[in-house]
Write a protein that holds these residues in place. Sequence first.
Motif, mmCIF file in Angstrom:
data_model
loop_
_atom_site.group_PDB
_atom_site.id
_atom_site.type_symbol
_atom_site.label_atom_id
_atom_site.label_comp_id
_atom_site.label_asym_id
_atom_site.label_seq_id
_atom_site.Cartn_x
_atom_site.Cartn_y
_atom_site.Cartn_z
ATOM 1 N N LYS A 1 0.766 -1.216 0.048
ATOM 2 C CA LYS A 1 0.032 0.026 0.055
ATOM 3 C C LYS A 1 0.779 1.234 0.029
ATOM 4 O O LYS A 1 1.123 1.840 1.132
ATOM 5 N N PRO A 2 1.314 1.631 -1.116
ATOM 6 C CA PRO A 2 2.207 2.769 -1.187
ATOM 7 C C PRO A 2 1.588 4.142 -0.537
ATOM 8 O O PRO A 2 0.355 4.526 -0.660
ATOM 9 N N GLY A 3 2.300 4.838 0.255
ATOM 10 C CA GLY A 3 2.117 6.021 1.021
ATOM 11 C C GLY A 3 1.494 5.728 2.355
ATOM 12 O O GLY A 3 1.272 6.621 3.031
ATOM 13 N N THR A 4 1.475 4.482 2.738
ATOM 14 C CA THR A 4 1.063 4.117 4.202
ATOM 15 C C THR A 4 2.316 3.773 5.050
ATOM 16 O O THR A 4 3.316 3.055 4.402
ATOM 17 N N PHE A 5 1.987 4.118 6.244
ATOM 18 C CA PHE A 5 3.047 3.719 7.295
ATOM 19 C C PHE A 5 2.370 3.715 8.609
ATOM 20 O O PHE A 5 1.323 4.197 8.744
ATOM 21 N N SER A 6 3.162 3.212 9.634
ATOM 22 C CA SER A 6 2.742 3.025 10.802
ATOM 23 C C SER A 6 3.781 3.133 11.826
ATOM 24 O O SER A 6 5.164 2.882 11.456
ATOM 25 N N GLY A 7 3.629 3.424 13.026
ATOM 26 C CA GLY A 7 4.523 3.714 14.092
ATOM 27 C C GLY A 7 4.192 4.266 15.494
ATOM 28 O O GLY A 7 3.063 4.302 15.547
ATOM 29 N N PHE A 8 5.157 4.612 16.272
ATOM 30 C CA PHE A 8 4.580 5.349 17.440
ATOM 31 C C PHE A 8 5.054 6.718 17.111
ATOM 32 O O PHE A 8 6.326 7.340 17.032
ATOM 33 N N ALA A 9 4.046 7.742 17.561
ATOM 34 C CA ALA A 9 4.191 9.168 17.553
ATOM 35 C C ALA A 9 4.731 9.602 19.009
ATOM 36 O O ALA A 9 5.280 10.920 18.954
ATOM 37 N N SER A 10 4.684 8.819 19.935
ATOM 38 C CA SER A 10 4.853 9.180 21.089
ATOM 39 C C SER A 10 5.201 7.920 22.017
ATOM 40 O O SER A 10 4.404 7.062 22.011
ATOM 41 N N VAL A 11 6.089 7.882 22.966
ATOM 42 C CA VAL A 11 6.299 6.905 23.933
ATOM 43 C C VAL A 11 6.107 7.291 25.313
ATOM 44 O O VAL A 11 6.376 8.411 25.651
ATOM 45 N N PHE A 12 5.946 6.300 26.234
ATOM 46 C CA PHE A 12 5.817 6.697 27.629
ATOM 47 C C PHE A 12 7.134 6.281 28.260
ATOM 48 O O PHE A 12 7.968 5.653 27.894
ATOM 49 N N GLY A 13 7.105 6.995 29.297
ATOM 50 C CA GLY A 13 8.441 6.591 30.255
ATOM 51 C C GLY A 13 9.416 7.598 29.960
ATOM 52 O O GLY A 13 9.710 8.080 28.723
ATOM 53 N N GLY A 14 10.535 7.674 30.883
ATOM 54 C CA GLY A 14 11.722 8.411 30.739
ATOM 55 C C GLY A 14 11.454 9.957 30.534
ATOM 56 O O GLY A 14 10.258 10.390 30.548
ATOM 57 N N THR A 15 12.815 10.460 30.567
ATOM 58 C CA THR A 15 12.557 12.151 30.423
ATOM 59 C C THR A 15 13.103 12.539 29.028
ATOM 60 O O THR A 15 14.358 12.315 29.042
ATOM 61 N N ASP A 16 12.520 13.328 28.567
ATOM 62 C CA ASP A 16 12.812 14.003 27.350
ATOM 63 C C ASP A 16 13.815 14.931 27.229
ATOM 64 O O ASP A 16 13.955 15.470 28.336
ATOM 65 N N SER A 17 14.120 15.697 26.008
ATOM 66 C CA SER A 17 15.112 16.765 26.217
ATOM 67 C C SER A 17 14.480 18.065 26.654
ATOM 68 O O SER A 17 15.238 18.975 26.842
ATOM 69 N N TYR A 18 13.324 17.938 26.710
ATOM 70 C CA TYR A 18 12.539 19.181 27.275
ATOM 71 C C TYR A 18 12.293 19.080 28.684
ATOM 72 O O TYR A 18 11.793 19.857 29.338
ATOM 73 N N GLU A 58 0.708 0.068 25.671
ATOM 74 C CA GLU A 58 1.388 0.157 26.759
ATOM 75 C C GLU A 58 2.708 0.786 26.425
ATOM 76 O O GLU A 58 3.387 1.381 27.408
ATOM 77 N N GLN A 59 3.079 1.033 25.258
ATOM 78 C CA GLN A 59 4.302 1.782 24.901
ATOM 79 C C GLN A 59 3.983 3.306 24.727
ATOM 80 O O GLN A 59 5.143 3.687 25.123
ATOM 81 N N GLY A 60 2.934 3.407 24.104
ATOM 82 C CA GLY A 60 2.769 4.823 23.723
ATOM 83 C C GLY A 60 1.638 5.402 22.774
ATOM 84 O O GLY A 60 0.694 4.357 22.963
ATOM 85 N N LEU A 61 1.710 6.207 21.999
ATOM 86 C CA LEU A 61 0.683 6.621 21.056
ATOM 87 C C LEU A 61 1.021 5.990 19.921
ATOM 88 O O LEU A 61 1.912 6.425 19.110
ATOM 89 N N TYR A 62 0.177 4.765 19.186
ATOM 90 C CA TYR A 62 0.524 4.200 18.112
ATOM 91 C C TYR A 62 -0.377 4.663 17.140
ATOM 92 O O TYR A 62 -1.688 5.097 17.316
ATOM 93 N N VAL A 63 0.133 5.135 15.836
ATOM 94 C CA VAL A 63 -0.473 5.648 14.796
ATOM 95 C C VAL A 63 -0.261 4.852 13.328
ATOM 96 O O VAL A 63 0.819 4.258 13.222
ATOM 97 N N GLU A 64 -1.287 5.120 12.634
ATOM 98 C CA GLU A 64 -1.079 4.349 11.178
ATOM 99 C C GLU A 64 -1.671 5.748 10.229
ATOM 100 O O GLU A 64 -2.780 6.348 10.476
ATOM 101 N N GLY A 65 -0.795 6.039 9.199
ATOM 102 C CA GLY A 65 -0.954 6.910 8.314
ATOM 103 C C GLY A 65 -1.147 6.858 6.878
ATOM 104 O O GLY A 65 -0.482 5.611 6.475
ATOM 105 N N GLU A 66 -1.731 7.666 6.117
ATOM 106 C CA GLU A 66 -1.679 7.472 4.818
ATOM 107 C C GLU A 66 -1.513 8.835 4.140
ATOM 108 O O GLU A 66 -2.324 9.788 4.499
ATOM 109 N N LEU A 67 -0.610 8.957 3.309
ATOM 110 C CA LEU A 67 -0.330 10.223 2.701
ATOM 111 C C LEU A 67 -0.967 10.228 1.397
ATOM 112 O O LEU A 67 -1.472 9.496 0.648
#
Length: 213
Positions: free
Chosen positions: A19-36, A77-86
């Motif tokens: 499915k060209p143009g589609t992808f998935s992954g995590f836009a945000s993860v829980f735990g730990g302290t980020d650079s901010y 449990e890991q974070g914010l999971y997303v699937e996108g389509e361009l």
Amino acid sequence: MEHKSLSLDSIEFKFEDDKPGTFSGFASVFGGTDSYGDTILPGAYKKTIKKRDRPVVLRWNHWGPIIGKWTKMEETEQGLYVEGELTPGHSVAGDVYASMKHGAISGLSIGYRPIQTRELGDGKRELKEIELVEISIVETPADLNAQIGDVKSAIDQAESLKEVEACLRDAGGFSRTDATALVARIKSLVRGEREPEQSTAEIAGIFQQFKLP
């Protein structure tokens, strides 16, 4: 609105070859302290996903065009999971997708408003509830001029000093302290009614003074 980026190298991320143009992954993860200095807690996205007046948009670099749509969004449990389509046939979307597959783009970044937070001191905080506004595919500015352009765009669209500081942290990788200091300097330039060219040059000097990328 605040922003928070996540590198594609640090998360599970995949493309659907059938499915060209589609992808998935995590836009945000829980735990730990980020650079901010922020820690996102589990449960932060549950309300914003379930109850919405408008969809979370898929943008290019926060201030760029809408280049597709999010077809799935859930908190795990890991974070914010997303699937996108361009968007097929969209010139910017096509270029972005090619850069993503080539590994030339740095990652995803959420645009959000903090609803419930807890200050931990030393510039750190916990984010207990977040209102999602948009999720962008983002690049990292390559040089000082690109960063100044992002800063000017952020200032134009921000509605409060806090939003300006958040945009500075996202666009230039500023710490909270540096972002606050830079905003104060920019405000002093504006109050002095300097010429735009002079103000831009002085802002560039401030970047160099702080020794920021």
